[in-house]
Design a protein around this motif. Structure first.
Motif, PDB file in Angstrom:
ATOM      1  N   LYS A 173     -11.374  12.744  -4.103  1.00  0.00           N
ATOM      2  CA  LYS A 173     -10.500  13.218  -5.169  1.00  0.00           C
ATOM      3  C   LYS A 173     -10.644  12.349  -6.412  1.00  0.00           C
ATOM      4  O   LYS A 173     -10.597  11.131  -6.347  1.00  0.00           O
ATOM      5  CB  LYS A 173      -9.044  13.214  -4.694  1.00  0.00           C
ATOM      6  CG  LYS A 173      -8.754  14.240  -3.612  1.00  0.00           C
ATOM      7  CD  LYS A 173      -7.274  14.267  -3.266  1.00  0.00           C
ATOM      8  CE  LYS A 173      -6.988  15.322  -2.209  1.00  0.00           C
ATOM      9  NZ  LYS A 173      -5.542  15.385  -1.872  1.00  0.00           N
ATOM     10  N   PRO A 174     -10.802  12.997  -7.578  1.00  0.00           N
ATOM     11  CA  PRO A 174     -10.841  12.232  -8.825  1.00  0.00           C
ATOM     12  C   PRO A 174      -9.441  11.860  -9.268  1.00  0.00           C
ATOM     13  O   PRO A 174      -8.446  12.307  -8.690  1.00  0.00           O
ATOM     14  CB  PRO A 174     -11.468  13.222  -9.810  1.00  0.00           C
ATOM     15  CG  PRO A 174     -11.043  14.563  -9.290  1.00  0.00           C
ATOM     16  CD  PRO A 174     -11.018  14.421  -7.783  1.00  0.00           C
ATOM     17  N   THR A 179      -7.960  13.500 -19.736  1.00  0.00           N
ATOM     18  CA  THR A 179      -8.028  12.863 -21.038  1.00  0.00           C
ATOM     19  C   THR A 179      -7.072  13.550 -22.000  1.00  0.00           C
ATOM     20  O   THR A 179      -7.127  14.761 -22.183  1.00  0.00           O
ATOM     21  CB  THR A 179      -9.472  12.942 -21.591  1.00  0.00           C
ATOM     22  OG1 THR A 179     -10.342  12.334 -20.656  1.00  0.00           O
ATOM     23  CG2 THR A 179      -9.584  12.233 -22.925  1.00  0.00           C
ATOM     24  N   SER A 180      -6.188  12.787 -22.626  1.00  0.00           N
ATOM     25  CA  SER A 180      -5.168  13.377 -23.488  1.00  0.00           C
ATOM     26  C   SER A 180      -5.672  13.616 -24.905  1.00  0.00           C
ATOM     27  O   SER A 180      -5.235  14.524 -25.587  1.00  0.00           O
ATOM     28  CB  SER A 180      -3.939  12.456 -23.544  1.00  0.00           C
ATOM     29  OG  SER A 180      -4.308  11.162 -23.995  1.00  0.00           O
ATOM     30  N   VAL A 181      -6.594  12.786 -25.366  1.00  0.00           N
ATOM     31  CA  VAL A 181      -7.123  12.937 -26.716  1.00  0.00           C
ATOM     32  C   VAL A 181      -8.590  13.352 -26.627  1.00  0.00           C
ATOM     33  O   VAL A 181      -9.408  12.631 -26.065  1.00  0.00           O
ATOM     34  CB  VAL A 181      -6.998  11.621 -27.516  1.00  0.00           C
ATOM     35  CG1 VAL A 181      -7.593  11.799 -28.910  1.00  0.00           C
ATOM     36  CG2 VAL A 181      -5.543  11.193 -27.597  1.00  0.00           C
ATOM     37  N   GLU A 259     -15.326  11.116 -15.695  1.00  0.00           N
ATOM     38  CA  GLU A 259     -14.949  10.807 -17.078  1.00  0.00           C
ATOM     39  C   GLU A 259     -15.391  11.919 -18.027  1.00  0.00           C
ATOM     40  O   GLU A 259     -14.637  12.353 -18.904  1.00  0.00           O
ATOM     41  CB  GLU A 259     -15.569   9.480 -17.496  1.00  0.00           C
ATOM     42  CG  GLU A 259     -15.190   9.046 -18.910  1.00  0.00           C
ATOM     43  CD  GLU A 259     -15.815   7.716 -19.309  1.00  0.00           C
ATOM     44  OE1 GLU A 259     -15.629   7.320 -20.472  1.00  0.00           O
ATOM     45  OE2 GLU A 259     -16.488   7.097 -18.457  1.00  0.00           O
ATOM     46  N   ILE A 260     -16.621  12.384 -17.850  1.00  0.00           N
ATOM     47  CA  ILE A 260     -17.132  13.462 -18.703  1.00  0.00           C
ATOM     48  C   ILE A 260     -16.398  14.768 -18.412  1.00  0.00           C
ATOM     49  O   ILE A 260     -16.027  15.512 -19.324  1.00  0.00           O
ATOM     50  CB  ILE A 260     -18.642  13.631 -18.493  1.00  0.00           C
ATOM     51  CG1 ILE A 260     -19.371  12.356 -18.922  1.00  0.00           C
ATOM     52  CG2 ILE A 260     -19.167  14.834 -19.279  1.00  0.00           C
ATOM     53  CD1 ILE A 260     -20.807  12.299 -18.480  1.00  0.00           C
ATOM     54  N   MET A 261     -16.162  15.034 -17.132  1.00  0.00           N
ATOM     55  CA  MET A 261     -15.452  16.248 -16.739  1.00  0.00           C
ATOM     56  C   MET A 261     -14.070  16.297 -17.381  1.00  0.00           C
ATOM     57  O   MET A 261     -13.636  17.342 -17.891  1.00  0.00           O
ATOM     58  CB  MET A 261     -15.310  16.296 -15.219  1.00  0.00           C
ATOM     59  CG  MET A 261     -14.629  17.551 -14.680  1.00  0.00           C
ATOM     60  SD  MET A 261     -15.799  18.839 -14.251  1.00  0.00           S
ATOM     61  CE  MET A 261     -16.477  18.172 -12.731  1.00  0.00           C
ATOM     62  N   GLU A 282     -13.260  19.283  -8.261  1.00  0.00           N
ATOM     63  CA  GLU A 282     -12.958  18.169  -9.160  1.00  0.00           C
ATOM     64  C   GLU A 282     -12.375  18.682 -10.483  1.00  0.00           C
ATOM     65  O   GLU A 282     -11.409  18.120 -11.000  1.00  0.00           O
ATOM     66  CB  GLU A 282     -14.230  17.355  -9.397  1.00  0.00           C
ATOM     67  CG  GLU A 282     -14.713  16.639  -8.143  1.00  0.00           C
ATOM     68  CD  GLU A 282     -16.166  16.226  -8.205  1.00  0.00           C
ATOM     69  OE1 GLU A 282     -16.791  16.452  -9.268  1.00  0.00           O
ATOM     70  OE2 GLU A 282     -16.690  15.697  -7.214  1.00  0.00           O
ATOM     71  N   ALA A 283     -12.963  19.748 -11.010  1.00  0.00           N
ATOM     72  CA  ALA A 283     -12.450  20.326 -12.258  1.00  0.00           C
ATOM     73  C   ALA A 283     -11.030  20.834 -12.070  1.00  0.00           C
ATOM     74  O   ALA A 283     -10.164  20.640 -12.932  1.00  0.00           O
ATOM     75  CB  ALA A 283     -13.362  21.457 -12.726  1.00  0.00           C
TER      76      ALA A 283
END
Length: 350
Positions: A173-174, A179-181, A259-261, A282-283
């Motif tokens: 699990k990620p 990411t908020s910004v 991180e990229i996802m 993950e998405a």
């Protein structure tokens, strides 16, 4: 005498796992192993678990035989040999055999057309070994209902009883924090996939070239090397705008992928076949929208925002356009005079 000692040792045997989703699953499995009477027999590219006895072997035929001989000589009656990724021992074992099938390619012969010749040869050999060993397999674990159906079709002569097939999915699990910004382009699509034909990069690239003509600010992030991109694109000439819009990041770690996802506008997933499709899970965990092939493996694990026919670049393009709210609902249809006008513009050229 403990219960573990009473029932013997449990061997985790994983000779064929190298990279991709299988490697992530194996690492998670190793990390969560209970530290009691468990022995790991792994390729030397895995770290192992310091609390467990671990035997490592080099990749390739020589290492595989060495690992096989260790289990053949040391696994005792009452032990369990847990075969990860469907690779059963090639030498007879005194232990009870449990198999975790992580890859549908092992079950569906037609899929070997989508991998390299050497890869197809190895998979064919593994498939033959599994058929030969089938009567000795006590339990098979799969990840989804679709995998279970493929398994039941695979072995018609020795059908497993219903209770011998367990659907037991798991994944690493990620972080649940998204990411908020957004520091990225408003249309930033991510496809984390290895350089395999069945991952269907070519159809995605055909669609993407059409898409960036309509949405030039869009970016496609892929986990390929630039040389791999060039090889996939070799059958035709792609536009400069296409190459400028594609970021090749090469092989990514699990943490880099997450991180990229988390910063992506959407996960785009055109793969023709998957055993599990971990990026889809993950998405979903990260709250990232999904644009995916209309396939059973997708519906097994998520509810995508948009779907498409993975064999049609136009279908993929339209799904991207629908997601970006840039496509009209249907194509406008004009009268016959419109056609005559077009013909006339060619016909009456002086």
């Amino acid at each position: 005498m403990t219960e573990a000692k009473k029932y013997g040792e449990l061997w985790v045997f994983a000779p064929n796992v190298r990279e991709g989703g299988g490697a992530i699953l194996l690492e998670e499995l190793i990390a969560k192993c209970p530290a009691d009477q468990i022995r790991l027999v792994l390729p030397d590219n895995f770290g192992g678990n310091p609390a467990l006895q671990t035997d490592k072997f080099v990749r390739g035929l020589r290492g595989r035989i060495a690992a096989e001989l260790k289990i053949f000589r040391q696994a005792k009656q009452g032990d369990i040999v847990f075969c990860f990724n469907g690779s059963v021992p090639l030498f007879p074992s005194k232990g009870r055999i449990l198999v975790y099938i992580q890859n549908t390619i092992l079950l569906e012969a037609r899929q070997t057309r989508e991998i390299s010749f050497l890869g197809a040869l190895r998979v064919s050999f593994e498939r033959l070994a599994l058929r030969f060993y089938w009567e000795k397999v006590e339990m098979v674990f799969v990840q989804t209902k679709s995998m279970k159906m493929s398994l039941q079709k695979f072995q018609k002569k020795y059908r497993l009883r219903e209770q011998q097939i367990q659907i037991t999915p798991f994944f690493k699990k990620p972080s649940p924090k998204k990411t908020s910004v957004k520091e990225f382009a408003p249309f930033r699509f991510f496809y984390p996939a290895l350089f395999h034909k069945y991952k269907n990069h070519y159809q995605l690239f055909l669609a993407w070239e059409m898409f960036v003509e309509q949405v030039p600010e869009a970016k496609l992030i892929i986990s390929l090397e630039k040389s791999q991109l060039a090889k996939i694109c070799a059958p035709r000439v792609f536009s400069d705008a296409f190459y400028e819009s594609v970021d090749c990041l090469g092989k990514l770690t699990f943490e880099q992928t997450q991180e990229i996802m988390a910063g992506a506008s959407a996960l785009v997933f055109p793969s023709k076949t998957e055993s599990f499709g971990m990026p889809l899970l993950e998405a979903t965990s990260l709250g990232v929208p999904i644009i995916a092939a209309e396939r059973d493996y997708v519906r097994d694990v998520c509810n995508p925002n948009e779907t498409f026919d993975p064999n049609s670049a136009l279908s993929i393009f339209r799904a991207l356009m629908r997601f970006s709210s840039a496509e009209k609902a249907i194509q406008e249809v004009a009268g016959a005079d419109n056609l005559w006008s077009e013909i006339g513009s060619i016909w009456k050229v002086e």
